[in-house]
Design an enzyme around this catalytic site. Structure first.
Site, PDB file in Angstrom:
ATOM      1  N   ARG A   1       1.580  12.169  -9.393  1.00  0.00           N
ATOM      2  CA  ARG A   1       2.001  10.791  -9.115  1.00  0.00           C
ATOM      3  C   ARG A   1       3.450  10.552  -9.538  1.00  0.00           C
ATOM      4  O   ARG A   1       4.132   9.697  -8.999  1.00  0.00           O
ATOM      5  CB  ARG A   1       1.106   9.784  -9.848  1.00  0.00           C
ATOM      6  CG  ARG A   1      -0.321   9.715  -9.340  1.00  0.00           C
ATOM      7  CD  ARG A   1      -1.022   8.479  -9.926  1.00  0.00           C
ATOM      8  NE  ARG A   1      -2.460   8.530  -9.763  1.00  0.00           N
ATOM      9  CZ  ARG A   1      -3.129   8.128  -8.685  1.00  0.00           C
ATOM     10  NH1 ARG A   1      -2.467   7.671  -7.649  1.00  0.00           N
ATOM     11  NH2 ARG A   1      -4.438   8.184  -8.628  1.00  0.00           N
TER      12      ARG A   1
ATOM     13  N   PHE B   1      -1.715  16.135   3.943  1.00  0.00           N
ATOM     14  CA  PHE B   1      -2.052  15.485   2.677  1.00  0.00           C
ATOM     15  C   PHE B   1      -0.805  15.456   1.806  1.00  0.00           C
ATOM     16  O   PHE B   1      -0.265  16.496   1.436  1.00  0.00           O
ATOM     17  CB  PHE B   1      -3.200  16.210   1.967  1.00  0.00           C
ATOM     18  CG  PHE B   1      -3.712  15.431   0.795  1.00  0.00           C
ATOM     19  CD1 PHE B   1      -4.609  14.385   0.983  1.00  0.00           C
ATOM     20  CD2 PHE B   1      -3.273  15.714  -0.484  1.00  0.00           C
ATOM     21  CE1 PHE B   1      -5.065  13.634  -0.099  1.00  0.00           C
ATOM     22  CE2 PHE B   1      -3.722  14.964  -1.577  1.00  0.00           C
ATOM     23  CZ  PHE B   1      -4.619  13.929  -1.372  1.00  0.00           C
TER      24      PHE B   1
ATOM     25  N   ASP C   1      -4.277   5.448   6.168  1.00  0.00           N
ATOM     26  CA  ASP C   1      -4.800   6.689   6.728  1.00  0.00           C
ATOM     27  C   ASP C   1      -5.825   6.309   7.806  1.00  0.00           C
ATOM     28  O   ASP C   1      -5.468   6.080   8.954  1.00  0.00           O
ATOM     29  CB  ASP C   1      -5.398   7.490   5.565  1.00  0.00           C
ATOM     30  CG  ASP C   1      -5.826   8.892   5.932  1.00  0.00           C
ATOM     31  OD1 ASP C   1      -5.246   9.472   6.848  1.00  0.00           O
ATOM     32  OD2 ASP C   1      -6.747   9.415   5.289  1.00  0.00           O
TER      33      ASP C   1
ATOM     34  N   GLU D   1       0.839  -1.212   0.000  1.00  0.00           N
ATOM     35  CA  GLU D   1       0.000   0.000   0.000  1.00  0.00           C
ATOM     36  C   GLU D   1       0.867   1.252   0.000  1.00  0.00           C
ATOM     37  O   GLU D   1       1.994   1.231   0.508  1.00  0.00           O
ATOM     38  CB  GLU D   1      -0.880   0.010   1.256  1.00  0.00           C
ATOM     39  CG  GLU D   1      -2.326  -0.374   1.024  1.00  0.00           C
ATOM     40  CD  GLU D   1      -3.136   0.677   0.266  1.00  0.00           C
ATOM     41  OE1 GLU D   1      -2.571   1.554  -0.419  1.00  0.00           O
ATOM     42  OE2 GLU D   1      -4.372   0.612   0.355  1.00  0.00           O
ATOM     43  N   ASP D   2       0.332   2.334  -0.514  1.00  0.00           N
ATOM     44  CA  ASP D   2       1.034   3.616  -0.461  1.00  0.00           C
ATOM     45  C   ASP D   2       0.927   4.239   0.928  1.00  0.00           C
ATOM     46  O   ASP D   2       1.911   4.671   1.513  1.00  0.00           O
ATOM     47  CB  ASP D   2       0.499   4.584  -1.530  1.00  0.00           C
ATOM     48  CG  ASP D   2      -1.026   4.716  -1.517  1.00  0.00           C
ATOM     49  OD1 ASP D   2      -1.703   4.036  -0.720  1.00  0.00           O
ATOM     50  OD2 ASP D   2      -1.546   5.510  -2.330  1.00  0.00           O
TER      51      ASP D   2
HETATM   52  P1  5GP Z   1      -7.733   4.826   4.275  1.00  0.00           P
HETATM   53  O1  5GP Z   1      -8.803   3.856   3.880  1.00  0.00           O
HETATM   54  O2  5GP Z   1      -6.608   4.206   5.076  1.00  0.00           O
HETATM   55  O3  5GP Z   1      -8.318   6.036   4.950  1.00  0.00           O
HETATM   56  O4  5GP Z   1      -7.172   5.449   2.944  1.00  0.00           O
HETATM   57  C1  5GP Z   1      -6.216   4.896   2.185  1.00  0.00           C
HETATM   58  C2  5GP Z   1      -6.174   5.577   0.836  1.00  0.00           C
HETATM   59  O5  5GP Z   1      -6.532   6.964   0.910  1.00  0.00           O
HETATM   60  C3  5GP Z   1      -4.772   5.533   0.311  1.00  0.00           C
HETATM   61  O6  5GP Z   1      -4.512   4.335  -0.379  1.00  0.00           O
HETATM   62  C4  5GP Z   1      -4.726   6.775  -0.569  1.00  0.00           C
HETATM   63  O7  5GP Z   1      -5.204   6.459  -1.850  1.00  0.00           O
HETATM   64  C5  5GP Z   1      -5.697   7.756   0.094  1.00  0.00           C
HETATM   65  N1  5GP Z   1      -4.964   8.720   0.930  1.00  0.00           N
HETATM   66  C6  5GP Z   1      -4.971   8.804   2.275  1.00  0.00           C
HETATM   67  N2  5GP Z   1      -4.168   9.803   2.721  1.00  0.00           N
HETATM   68  C7  5GP Z   1      -3.644  10.374   1.619  1.00  0.00           C
HETATM   69  C8  5GP Z   1      -2.698  11.458   1.403  1.00  0.00           C
HETATM   70  O8  5GP Z   1      -2.186  12.123   2.314  1.00  0.00           O
HETATM   71  N3  5GP Z   1      -2.406  11.726   0.122  1.00  0.00           N
HETATM   72  C9  5GP Z   1      -2.928  11.045  -0.934  1.00  0.00           C
HETATM   73  N4  5GP Z   1      -2.549  11.404  -2.151  1.00  0.00           N
HETATM   74  N5  5GP Z   1      -3.795  10.021  -0.776  1.00  0.00           N
HETATM   75  C10 5GP Z   1      -4.149   9.681   0.478  1.00  0.00           C
END
Ligand code: 5GP
Length: 173
Positions: A163, A150, A101, A97-98
């Site tokens: 990206r 962010f 959050d 995963e990137d």
């Molecule tokens: P979660 O379900 O953990 O809240 O969200 C995960 C996804 O939200 C990540 O895979 C990503 O695509 C997006 N995301 C969450 N925080 C960020 C951020 O700071 N920057 C970006 N570009 N995407 C984020």
């Protein structure tokens, strides 16, 4: 609206951490039937670098997801836009995963993939924002813990832009 990008994690900092993660993963997966799963789109750059930092035979597959939310928050309702190309039964799966959050996306994916009976299922995330966690998820391999900003670059987007930045940055208006 135009933004200024300031560097949070440089190319060198990321490369050093990816090398260390690759070495750790190599030790843990030696002799195992390994599948690296790149969660699209955000992890495509990280997964490509990480895969090359793991000196082991492995298969690579892709999982496309879309999360329904209000634009900045994940709702946890994750739609699979592109499923894995093969079954994962008896395979040691590493989900790449990137960023974790709220944790809702990865929690959903873990639940889904567990039903397919992999030999093991672990998570490697480049970034973690623990202050935003809505659900506890296991991150077996973590690049960096960051504050609630962010971030963009190194695969991560803002409205599909940025990206291709080779580093992780934050946007300021
Ligand atoms: P979660 O379900 O953990 O809240 O969200 C995960 C996804 O939200 C990540 O895979 C990503 O695509 C997006 N995301 C969450 N925080 C960020 C951020 O700071 N920057 C970006 N570009 N995407 C984020």
């Amino acid at each position: 609206m135009s933004f200024v990008v300031s560097t949070l994690l440089s190319q060198e900092t990321i490369a050093d951490r990816v090398r260390a993660l690759g070495e750790q993963i190599r030790t843990d997966y030696e002799g195992k039937n390994m599948l690296l799963v790149c969660v699209l789109k955000g992890s495509f750059v990280f997964a490509a670098d990480l895969a090359r930092a793991i000196d082991l035979p492995m298969k690579i597959d892709f999982l496309g997801t879309r999360s329904y939310g209000d634009g900045t928050e994940s709702s946890g309702v994750v739609q699979i836009t592109h499923d894995l190309s093969r079954p994962i039964e008896d395979v040691h799966v590493l989900l790449v995963e990137d960023i974790v959050d709220s944790g809702l996306t990865i929690a959903h994916l873990l639940k889904l993939l567990r039903t397919r009976n992999p030999a093991s299922l672990k998570v490697c995330s480049l970034l973690h924002k623990p202050s935003r966690a809505k659900i506890e998820v296991p991150i077996d391999y973590l690049g960096f813990t960051i504050e609630d900003r962010f971030v963009i670059g190194y695969g991560l987007d803002h409205a599909e832009q940025y990206r291709n930045l080779p580093y992780i940055g934050v946007l300021t208006a």
